[in-house]
Design an enzyme around this catalytic site. Structure first.
Site, PDB file in Angstrom:
ATOM      1  N   TYR A   1       4.274  69.733  75.581  1.00  0.00           N
ATOM      2  CA  TYR A   1       3.589  70.184  76.799  1.00  0.00           C
ATOM      3  C   TYR A   1       3.794  71.684  76.876  1.00  0.00           C
ATOM      4  O   TYR A   1       4.362  72.206  77.819  1.00  0.00           O
ATOM      5  CB  TYR A   1       4.245  69.450  77.979  1.00  0.00           C
ATOM      6  CG  TYR A   1       3.544  69.430  79.308  1.00  0.00           C
ATOM      7  CD1 TYR A   1       2.181  69.213  79.419  1.00  0.00           C
ATOM      8  CD2 TYR A   1       4.289  69.582  80.479  1.00  0.00           C
ATOM      9  CE1 TYR A   1       1.567  69.157  80.663  1.00  0.00           C
ATOM     10  CE2 TYR A   1       3.702  69.530  81.722  1.00  0.00           C
ATOM     11  CZ  TYR A   1       2.336  69.314  81.813  1.00  0.00           C
ATOM     12  OH  TYR A   1       1.737  69.247  83.056  1.00  0.00           O
TER      13      TYR A   1
ATOM     14  N   HIS B   1      -1.845  75.199  80.955  1.00  0.00           N
ATOM     15  CA  HIS B   1      -2.173  73.784  81.140  1.00  0.00           C
ATOM     16  C   HIS B   1      -1.184  73.101  82.082  1.00  0.00           C
ATOM     17  O   HIS B   1      -1.589  72.353  82.989  1.00  0.00           O
ATOM     18  CB  HIS B   1      -2.183  73.076  79.783  1.00  0.00           C
ATOM     19  CG  HIS B   1      -2.357  71.593  79.887  1.00  0.00           C
ATOM     20  ND1 HIS B   1      -3.541  71.008  80.280  1.00  0.00           N
ATOM     21  CD2 HIS B   1      -1.492  70.565  79.656  1.00  0.00           C
ATOM     22  CE1 HIS B   1      -3.407  69.688  80.284  1.00  0.00           C
ATOM     23  NE2 HIS B   1      -2.169  69.402  79.917  1.00  0.00           N
TER      24      HIS B   1
ATOM     25  N   ASP C   1      -5.644  64.313  71.610  1.00  0.00           N
ATOM     26  CA  ASP C   1      -4.794  63.281  72.206  1.00  0.00           C
ATOM     27  C   ASP C   1      -5.514  62.736  73.438  1.00  0.00           C
ATOM     28  O   ASP C   1      -5.348  63.233  74.548  1.00  0.00           O
ATOM     29  CB  ASP C   1      -3.431  63.869  72.569  1.00  0.00           C
ATOM     30  CG  ASP C   1      -2.404  62.793  72.840  1.00  0.00           C
ATOM     31  OD1 ASP C   1      -2.486  61.725  72.225  1.00  0.00           O
ATOM     32  OD2 ASP C   1      -1.507  63.026  73.666  1.00  0.00           O
TER      33      ASP C   1
ATOM     34  N   LYS D   1      -1.664  57.359  77.549  1.00  0.00           N
ATOM     35  CA  LYS D   1      -1.700  58.207  76.370  1.00  0.00           C
ATOM     36  C   LYS D   1      -1.642  57.434  75.058  1.00  0.00           C
ATOM     37  O   LYS D   1      -2.033  57.953  74.013  1.00  0.00           O
ATOM     38  CB  LYS D   1      -0.491  59.160  76.389  1.00  0.00           C
ATOM     39  CG  LYS D   1      -0.479  60.132  77.538  1.00  0.00           C
ATOM     40  CD  LYS D   1      -1.381  61.299  77.261  1.00  0.00           C
ATOM     41  CE  LYS D   1      -1.124  62.410  78.256  1.00  0.00           C
ATOM     42  NZ  LYS D   1      -1.893  63.618  77.944  1.00  0.00           N
TER      43      LYS D   1
ATOM     44  N   GLN E   1      -2.668  57.371  83.877  1.00  0.00           N
ATOM     45  CA  GLN E   1      -1.539  58.300  83.808  1.00  0.00           C
ATOM     46  C   GLN E   1      -1.007  58.647  85.204  1.00  0.00           C
ATOM     47  O   GLN E   1       0.209  58.653  85.434  1.00  0.00           O
ATOM     48  CB  GLN E   1      -1.962  59.568  83.081  1.00  0.00           C
ATOM     49  CG  GLN E   1      -0.878  60.638  82.982  1.00  0.00           C
ATOM     50  CD  GLN E   1      -1.386  61.937  82.372  1.00  0.00           C
ATOM     51  OE1 GLN E   1      -2.571  62.063  82.056  1.00  0.00           O
ATOM     52  NE2 GLN E   1      -0.516  62.914  82.222  1.00  0.00           N
TER      53      GLN E   1
ATOM     54  N   THR F   1      -1.698  70.008  75.262  1.00  0.00           N
ATOM     55  CA  THR F   1      -3.001  70.624  75.482  1.00  0.00           C
ATOM     56  C   THR F   1      -2.926  72.151  75.409  1.00  0.00           C
ATOM     57  O   THR F   1      -2.047  72.774  75.996  1.00  0.00           O
ATOM     58  CB  THR F   1      -3.552  70.221  76.856  1.00  0.00           C
ATOM     59  OG1 THR F   1      -3.599  68.803  76.931  1.00  0.00           O
ATOM     60  CG2 THR F   1      -4.947  70.777  77.077  1.00  0.00           C
TER      61      THR F   1
ATOM     62  N   GLU G   1      -5.235  69.881  70.883  1.00  0.00           N
ATOM     63  CA  GLU G   1      -3.863  70.164  70.475  1.00  0.00           C
ATOM     64  C   GLU G   1      -3.814  70.561  69.002  1.00  0.00           C
ATOM     65  O   GLU G   1      -4.747  70.317  68.236  1.00  0.00           O
ATOM     66  CB  GLU G   1      -2.966  68.944  70.698  1.00  0.00           C
ATOM     67  CG  GLU G   1      -3.029  68.393  72.121  1.00  0.00           C
ATOM     68  CD  GLU G   1      -1.904  67.435  72.439  1.00  0.00           C
ATOM     69  OE1 GLU G   1      -0.898  67.431  71.705  1.00  0.00           O
ATOM     70  OE2 GLU G   1      -2.035  66.679  73.427  1.00  0.00           O
TER      71      GLU G   1
ATOM     72  N   ARG H   1      -6.638  59.538  82.552  1.00  0.00           N
ATOM     73  CA  ARG H   1      -5.967  60.247  83.631  1.00  0.00           C
ATOM     74  C   ARG H   1      -5.668  59.350  84.835  1.00  0.00           C
ATOM     75  O   ARG H   1      -4.672  59.577  85.532  1.00  0.00           O
ATOM     76  CB  ARG H   1      -6.820  61.433  84.084  1.00  0.00           C
ATOM     77  CG  ARG H   1      -7.082  62.469  82.999  1.00  0.00           C
ATOM     78  CD  ARG H   1      -5.811  63.102  82.503  1.00  0.00           C
ATOM     79  NE  ARG H   1      -6.086  64.176  81.535  1.00  0.00           N
ATOM     80  CZ  ARG H   1      -5.169  64.836  80.870  1.00  0.00           C
ATOM     81  NH1 ARG H   1      -3.885  64.550  81.060  1.00  0.00           N
ATOM     82  NH2 ARG H   1      -5.493  65.782  80.013  1.00  0.00           N
TER      83      ARG H   1
ATOM     84  N   GLU I   1      -7.547  65.976  74.990  1.00  0.00           N
ATOM     85  CA  GLU I   1      -6.567  67.059  74.989  1.00  0.00           C
ATOM     86  C   GLU I   1      -6.662  67.760  73.642  1.00  0.00           C
ATOM     87  O   GLU I   1      -6.443  67.144  72.596  1.00  0.00           O
ATOM     88  CB  GLU I   1      -5.153  66.541  75.236  1.00  0.00           C
ATOM     89  CG  GLU I   1      -4.943  66.040  76.651  1.00  0.00           C
ATOM     90  CD  GLU I   1      -3.490  65.781  76.974  1.00  0.00           C
ATOM     91  OE1 GLU I   1      -3.166  65.721  78.173  1.00  0.00           O
ATOM     92  OE2 GLU I   1      -2.676  65.643  76.043  1.00  0.00           O
TER      93      GLU I   1
ATOM     94  N   THR J   1      -4.815  58.589  69.357  1.00  0.00           N
ATOM     95  CA  THR J   1      -4.687  60.014  69.096  1.00  0.00           C
ATOM     96  C   THR J   1      -5.409  60.288  67.783  1.00  0.00           C
ATOM     97  O   THR J   1      -5.063  59.706  66.758  1.00  0.00           O
ATOM     98  CB  THR J   1      -3.210  60.441  68.974  1.00  0.00           C
ATOM     99  OG1 THR J   1      -2.526  60.148  70.191  1.00  0.00           O
ATOM    100  CG2 THR J   1      -3.093  61.919  68.662  1.00  0.00           C
TER     101      THR J   1
ATOM    102  N   GLU K   1      -9.167  69.698  83.526  1.00  0.00           N
ATOM    103  CA  GLU K   1      -9.092  71.103  83.929  1.00  0.00           C
ATOM    104  C   GLU K   1     -10.489  71.713  84.059  1.00  0.00           C
ATOM    105  O   GLU K   1     -10.770  72.437  85.016  1.00  0.00           O
ATOM    106  CB  GLU K   1      -8.286  71.897  82.921  1.00  0.00           C
ATOM    107  CG  GLU K   1      -6.819  71.532  82.839  1.00  0.00           C
ATOM    108  CD  GLU K   1      -6.144  72.234  81.679  1.00  0.00           C
ATOM    109  OE1 GLU K   1      -5.622  73.344  81.880  1.00  0.00           O
ATOM    110  OE2 GLU K   1      -6.149  71.673  80.565  1.00  0.00           O
TER     111      GLU K   1
ATOM    112  N   ASP L   1       4.658  64.232  71.403  1.00  0.00           N
ATOM    113  CA  ASP L   1       3.687  65.121  72.020  1.00  0.00           C
ATOM    114  C   ASP L   1       4.406  66.041  72.995  1.00  0.00           C
ATOM    115  O   ASP L   1       5.156  65.578  73.863  1.00  0.00           O
ATOM    116  CB  ASP L   1       2.622  64.305  72.755  1.00  0.00           C
ATOM    117  CG  ASP L   1       1.440  65.153  73.187  1.00  0.00           C
ATOM    118  OD1 ASP L   1       1.141  66.140  72.492  1.00  0.00           O
ATOM    119  OD2 ASP L   1       0.815  64.836  74.212  1.00  0.00           O
TER     120      ASP L   1
END
Length: 400
Positions: A118, A123, A223, A243, A230, A333, A191, A227, A189, A247, A347, A116
């Site tokens: 970023y 984001h 995904d 995470k 995380q 994301t 993606e 949070r 997320e 998925t 977000e 994955d």
């Protein structure tokens, strides 16, 4: 365009023809190509036409087909286009048109490895501001390399699979010690996933220019992210249990060939990247729609992503790491500059401080029973839409 009757606005027109794996009743899983509201059961059609490799369509995954490589992918696509455009193929194909509503769609390929990335500057900046409010939002390496991490291939699941709320350690900033329990800040997320077909040799990097020789196509990815888990665990080694629990991917794999007229130049990268990341760089021009319990809440655009899919593959392998048939790597994301283009709920709700009204109820993060559906389409240069289908998941309660 095609002898098959298609509904208006179908995401699966005769220029798309994505591949997936389906089960009809109690029959064994096999491969089909989506067209309108139907799919073509490819195994009997290929067998009747004595197509080389016809047995590959009678498989429970796409892996054997993916391993054939780019020349075979292009030949298969040409055959599929002829099937749906040439009236002479009606008698061979029509008996094997199956309503998509009558089948169960399965995981389209066996996932070998999962990575994955970023790759969205918007984001990464938003999360930097939320997670590290007293520091620069982007870390020093972010504009020099596509940041990523290795996920768990075994927890990649097909669209429609329920997502069990994960449990783990959580430590709010105001607490002295962590506690254990179900995640209270469960998130999504949005993606785009890239599906590797042709493997590479260990010790030999894959260049930016070789992207299309190794990647067959794309899938939608959700995904799921815890949070609160995380935030406590990610320093210093990055994502782990927050995470790795699930998925979700869409059932249809849309080929790069179908998307070739639906790309835009990569936004300018500053500072300039190192030579191994340079080339003729493009992004697919894809728009996503995120529906939370049936309500549209966000429309992230892929065209603005900072790192291209070719750069991600080049960086993934630059140290000599090999890629394998069935590898999946995802963009991270996808978020745009507007608030209604943000691709995660952390977000959209700005860390839970700005609740979202969903069907008359306030939401910050996902509650048990919530359902999220992500759809997407690419816009070709002539304005035609190439649909990516959808990926859906519903939140089930944590295991006690």
């Amino acid at each position: 365009m095609t002898w098959i009757d298609l509904p208006d606005g179908t995401p699966f027109g005769p220029d798309n023809l994505p591949l997936g794996v389906f089960r009809l009743g109690d029959e064994e899983p096999r491969i089909g190509a989506a067209i309108g509201d139907h799919l073509i059961d490819l195994a009997p059609v290929a067998s009747a036409q004595m197509l080389d490799g016809s047995q590959l369509f009678n498989q429970p995954t796409l892996n054997a087909f993916l391993a054939l490589g780019r020349p075979a992918w292009k030949a298969t696509r040409e055959w599929l286009i002829d099937l749906v455009r040439n009236e002479n193929n009606r008698d061979a194909v029509e008996p094997h048109l199956v309503p998509r509503s009558a089948v169960t769609m399965l995981l389209p390929f066996e996932v070998a490895d999962y990575v994955d990335f970023y790759a969205s500057e918007v984001h990464a900046t938003n999360l930097g501001r939320l997670f590290r409010p007293d520091s620069e939002p982007l870390l020093p390496n972010w504009k020099h390399l596509p940041v990523g991490y290795h996920g768990r291939a075994g927890t990649v699941v097909a669209s429609g699979t329920d997502i069990v709320r994960p449990s783990g350690q959580r430590k709010p900033p105001t607490a002295d010690t962590p506690t254990y329990g179900p995640s209270q800040r469960l998130d999504i997320e949005v993606e785009l996933g890239f599906v590797v077909g042709t493997p590479s040799k260990l010790g030999t990097p894959v260049s930016v220019d070789a992207f299309e020789d190794h990647v067959y196509g794309v899938v939608l990815v959700n995904d799921w992210s815890a949070r609160d888990l995380q935030a406590w665990e990610y320093v210093p080694l990055g994502p782990f249990l927050g995470k790795s629990f699930a998925t979700s991917i869409s059932p249809w794999v849309v080929s790069l060939e179908a998307l070739k007229d639906a790309t835009v130049p990569l936004p300018r990268q500053d500072p300039p990247v190192l030579p191994y990341l340079q080339g003729d760089l493009k992004n697919p021009d894809i728009t996503f729609e995120v529906h939370w319990n049936g309500q549209l809440v966000s429309t992230p655009p892929y065209s603005e992503m900072y790192w291209s899919p070719a750069q991600m593959l080049a960086h993934l392998s630059v140290n000599g790491a090999s890629v394998r048939t069935g590898d999946l790597y995802a963009s991270g994301t996808v978020s745009g500059n507007a608030k209604d283009q943000r691709g995660s709920f952390i977000e959209l709700s700005w860390g839970g401080r700005e609740p979202i009204t969903v069907n008359g109820e306030e939401r910050t993060f996902l509650q048990d029973g919530d359902e999220v559906t992500i759809t997407g389409w690419a816009t070709a240069s002539g304005g035609a839409r190439i649909g990516l289908g959808e990926v859906t998941g519903r939140i089930a309660p944590a295991v006690s």
